[in-house]
Write an enzyme that holds these catalytic residues in place. Structure first.
Site, PDB file in Angstrom:
ATOM      1  N   GLY A  49     114.765  28.516  37.856  1.00  6.45           N
ATOM      2  CA  GLY A  49     113.777  28.042  37.126  1.00  6.45           C
ATOM      3  C   GLY A  49     112.798  27.187  38.020  1.00  6.45           C
ATOM      4  O   GLY A  49     111.665  26.821  37.647  1.00  6.45           O
ATOM      5  N   GLU A  72     121.065  30.121  40.260  1.00 10.39           N
ATOM      6  CA  GLU A  72     120.184  31.471  39.686  1.00 10.39           C
ATOM      7  C   GLU A  72     118.929  31.535  40.094  1.00 10.39           C
ATOM      8  O   GLU A  72     118.108  31.681  39.063  1.00 10.39           O
ATOM      9  CB  GLU A  72     120.411  31.624  38.335  1.00 10.39           C
ATOM     10  CG  GLU A  72     122.113  31.449  37.759  1.00 10.39           C
ATOM     11  CD  GLU A  72     122.308  31.480  36.301  1.00 10.39           C
ATOM     12  OE1 GLU A  72     121.281  31.378  35.369  1.00 10.39           O
ATOM     13  OE2 GLU A  72     123.205  31.488  35.721  1.00 10.39           O
ATOM     14  N   PRO A  73     118.174  31.335  41.219  1.00  9.72           N
ATOM     15  CA  PRO A  73     116.733  31.243  41.371  1.00  9.72           C
ATOM     16  C   PRO A  73     116.295  32.653  41.399  1.00  9.72           C
ATOM     17  O   PRO A  73     116.936  33.710  41.779  1.00  9.72           O
ATOM     18  CB  PRO A  73     116.571  30.792  42.678  1.00  9.72           C
ATOM     19  CG  PRO A  73     117.903  30.996  43.521  1.00  9.72           C
ATOM     20  CD  PRO A  73     119.189  31.159  42.503  1.00  9.72           C
ATOM     21  N   ARG A 114     101.957  39.394  33.391  1.00  7.03           N
ATOM     22  CA  ARG A 114     102.123  37.975  33.235  1.00  7.03           C
ATOM     23  C   ARG A 114     100.738  37.369  32.662  1.00  7.03           C
ATOM     24  O   ARG A 114     100.937  36.364  31.751  1.00  7.03           O
ATOM     25  CB  ARG A 114     102.407  37.292  34.496  1.00  7.03           C
ATOM     26  CG  ARG A 114     103.830  37.599  35.002  1.00  7.03           C
ATOM     27  CD  ARG A 114     104.025  36.763  36.346  1.00  7.03           C
ATOM     28  NE  ARG A 114     104.338  35.472  35.703  1.00  7.03           N
ATOM     29  CZ  ARG A 114     103.600  34.248  36.212  1.00  7.03           C
ATOM     30  NH1 ARG A 114     102.484  34.618  36.828  1.00  7.03           N
ATOM     31  NH2 ARG A 114     103.935  33.219  35.477  1.00  7.03           N
ATOM     32  N   TYR A 131     101.661  35.708  28.890  1.00  8.85           N
ATOM     33  CA  TYR A 131     102.225  34.413  29.195  1.00  8.85           C
ATOM     34  C   TYR A 131     100.550  33.566  29.138  1.00  8.85           C
ATOM     35  O   TYR A 131     100.449  32.508  29.097  1.00  8.85           O
ATOM     36  CB  TYR A 131     102.684  33.848  30.251  1.00  8.85           C
ATOM     37  CG  TYR A 131     104.094  34.484  30.415  1.00  8.85           C
ATOM     38  CD1 TYR A 131     104.991  34.339  29.469  1.00  8.85           C
ATOM     39  CD2 TYR A 131     104.499  35.138  31.735  1.00  8.85           C
ATOM     40  CE1 TYR A 131     106.299  35.042  29.594  1.00  8.85           C
ATOM     41  CE2 TYR A 131     105.507  35.604  32.030  1.00  8.85           C
ATOM     42  CZ  TYR A 131     106.643  35.436  30.868  1.00  8.85           C
ATOM     43  OH  TYR A 131     107.752  36.242  31.227  1.00  8.85           O
ATOM     44  N   CYS A 144      93.418  50.513  27.406  1.00  5.24           N
ATOM     45  CA  CYS A 144      92.642  50.311  26.247  1.00  5.24           C
ATOM     46  C   CYS A 144      93.272  49.388  25.351  1.00  5.24           C
ATOM     47  O   CYS A 144      93.761  49.318  24.422  1.00  5.24           O
ATOM     48  CB  CYS A 144      92.721  51.929  25.618  1.00  5.24           C
ATOM     49  SG  CYS A 144      91.753  52.884  26.489  1.00  5.24           S
ATOM     50  N   GLU A 145      93.183  48.271  25.952  1.00 10.61           N
ATOM     51  CA  GLU A 145      93.378  46.801  24.968  1.00 10.61           C
ATOM     52  C   GLU A 145      92.576  45.594  25.459  1.00 10.61           C
ATOM     53  O   GLU A 145      92.425  45.645  26.633  1.00 10.61           O
ATOM     54  CB  GLU A 145      95.043  46.193  25.328  1.00 10.61           C
ATOM     55  CG  GLU A 145      95.924  47.347  25.296  1.00 10.61           C
ATOM     56  CD  GLU A 145      96.364  47.353  23.723  1.00 10.61           C
ATOM     57  OE1 GLU A 145      96.034  46.415  22.943  1.00 10.61           O
ATOM     58  OE2 GLU A 145      97.156  48.463  23.076  1.00 10.61           O
TER      59      GLU A 145
HETATM   60  C1  LIG Z   1     115.370  34.474  34.356  1.00 13.76           C
HETATM   61  C2  LIG Z   1     116.488  33.702  34.642  1.00 13.76           C
HETATM   62  C3  LIG Z   1     116.770  33.017  35.701  1.00 13.76           C
HETATM   63  C4  LIG Z   1     115.574  32.930  36.894  1.00 13.76           C
HETATM   64  O1  LIG Z   1     114.823  31.976  36.490  1.00 13.76           O
HETATM   65  P1  LIG Z   1     113.457  31.725  37.632  1.00 13.76           P
HETATM   66  O2  LIG Z   1     112.489  31.080  36.914  1.00 13.76           O
HETATM   67  O3  LIG Z   1     112.829  33.110  37.829  1.00 13.76           O
HETATM   68  O4  LIG Z   1     114.244  31.033  38.715  1.00 13.76           O
HETATM   69  C5  LIG Z   1     117.937  32.397  35.880  1.00 13.76           C
HETATM   70  N1  LIG Z   1     118.813  32.291  34.910  1.00 13.76           N
HETATM   71  C6  LIG Z   1     118.764  33.033  33.699  1.00 13.76           C
HETATM   72  C7  LIG Z   1     119.811  33.019  32.734  1.00 13.76           C
HETATM   73  C8  LIG Z   1     117.528  33.737  33.799  1.00 13.76           C
HETATM   74  O5  LIG Z   1     117.295  34.366  32.401  1.00 13.76           O
END
Ligand SMILES: *Cc1c(COP(=O)(O)O)cnc(C)c1O
Length: 425
Positions: free
Chosen positions: A239, A284-285, A323, A327, A353-354
């Site tokens: 995140g 989990e980056p 993106r 978003y 074509c959008e």
């Molecule tokens: C997408 C995701 C991440 C990575 O998120 P980032 O914002 O790219 O760091 C980590 N854990 C889970 C469960 C995710 O779905």
């Protein structure tokens, strides 16, 4: 430092001029810097040195085998969200024993594959998923290692599509239900309850919500200890945000600062944890490892002046980089070889074509047809979200290492795009 810089008026990736790459491999092209990738991973690895910690790169951000291979060689584990991603890890030489499996909809086949390969942990998101995993593991004569993805109900203050830690999201087990869910999990015969995890959102520029989530996980671990459910790891998710160059945005918190604060809290708590039990920390980056390792190089096809707007039509489109469309994300667009002369304000759009096919809006540029533009910080959620809409082959991907340029994925040609199709007789 940035590994993308202007040298003698020409944008380079490391020591390689981008026009040279465009000439050799065509456009649109994703261009990555190996040094940037290794530097970003090192920021995590250095902050974890000497600790029981594992950095599981969230490979949905960019799952090219070359990137996975480089990270695996640095000791990375991987956060996967499908069986297909697990097969990629293995194809890239990654260690399944460092893989954690996230996602709300794991199929039986995916569970079986992951159990067969011996992954580190399943991040389970619901009670029905616990039961399914228990059955699949039992049928294989195995026990599945599980962690519960807890939803700490922390407001990550990010875009609604990338906030995942609030009650209204589809992700995770509600904080108030977590204890009961742990009891259910602990009672199932083919599960080993080993951890806890959360992932509260993406592109977080501040670490306060992450530290708030950490406190809630710690609170739960303490409660579980009193119930005799002792967890071995704490996974705080990914995140952390990056600098997309958005005017008014504050600079993202540096990885080392965030991890420093996080470990300080864990250390302060850990000493007092039930029985002094150690805890392994997992990250989990995704974005913070790969976003600023890549640019998308594209060529200007036409300029189309209009009454209300001027359009700059380029050869990259929403199918190459979704993106902005998905978003409303703001991505920086810079000329590869800046020109002198008066600037005009353009919406930069693709050929798809959008009306949603735009990559950047209201940008002041001095530009001519044939010029190259670079979309910056395009390394995360770029190529992995690309599609073949409008029967457009996906872009070539190259990785620069100093003056060397390696093709890490060839450009798709149209015949490949319909090769799996057949007409009925
Ligand atoms: C997408 C995701 C991440 C990575 O998120 P980032 O914002 O790219 O760091 C980590 N854990 C889970 C469960 C995710 O779905």
């Amino acid at each position: 430092m940035s590994h993308f810089s202007y040298q003698d008026g020409v944008l380079h990736a490391e020591s390689t001029a981008l026009p040279k790459i465009a000439e050799a491999f065509g456009t649109p092209a994703y261009v990555y810097s190996k040094a940037a990738l290794l530097e970003n991973f090192a920021a995590y690895a250095d902050a974890c040195r000497g600790r029981d910690a594992l950095v599981c790169y969230a490979m949905k951000a960019n799952s090219n085998l070359a990137i996975l291979d480089l990270l695996a060689r640095e000791g990375a584990g991987f956060d996967i969200v499908s069986g297909g991603e697990l097969l990629r890890v293995i194809a890239a030489g990654g260690d399944p024993n460092k893989v954690i499996f996230s996602g709300v909809g794991k199929t039986e086949a995916e569970m079986r594959l992951a159990l067969d390969k011996g992954i580190l942990c399943f991040n389970v998101e619901s009670i029905p998923e616990l039961h399914r995993l228990n059955e699949v593991a039992g049928s294989m004569g195995k026990r599945a290692p599980v962690s519960l993805r807890v939803n700490p109900n922390v407001d990550a203050k990010t875009h609604p599509y990338i906030a995942t830690g609030l009650k209204a999201n589809k992700f995770g087990v509600a904080f108030d239900d977590a204890l009961d869910t742990y009891r259910t999990a602990a009672a199932l015969p083919h599960l080993d309850v080993v951890g806890i995890d959360c992932h509260i959102g993406s592109q977080l520029l501040d670490d306060a919500p992450l530290l708030e989530a950490l406190d809630k996980l710690i609170e739960l671990i303490d409660t579980l200890d009193t119930e005799g459910i002792h967890l071995h790891h704490l996974d705080i998710g990914g995140g952390l945000g990056v600098d997309y160059g958005v005017a008014g945005d504050k600079a993202p918190v540096p990885v080392g600062d965030y991890l420093g604060r996080l470990f300080a809290r864990i250390d302060a708590w850990g000493a007092g944890r039930d029985g002094g039990r150690p805890i392994k920390v997992i990250f989990e980056p995704g974005r913070s490892i790969v976003a600023n390792t890549g640019v998308l190089v594209t060529k200007v096809e036409f300029l189309k002046p209009g009454v209300e707007k001027n359009f700059c039509i380029i050869d990259a489109a929403m199918n190459d980089m979704m993106r902005p469309t998905l978003y409303g994300a703001w991505m920086d667009m810079q000329p590869v070889v800046p020109r002198e002369g008066e600037k005009a304000v353009y919406d930069i759009v693709g050929p798809v074509c959008e009306s949603g096919d735009w990559l950047a809006r209201e940008r002041a540029l001095a530009v001519e047809p044939g010029d190259l533009l670079a979309m910056l910080s395009a390394g995360a959620y770029g190529m992995t979200m690309a599609s073949n809409y409008n029967t457009r082959g996906r872009a070539v991907e190259v990785m620069v290492d100093g003056e060397q340029v390696h093709v890490i994925r060839q450009r798709e040609n149209p015949a490949e795009l319909f090769a799996l199709e057949s007409m009925i007789k």
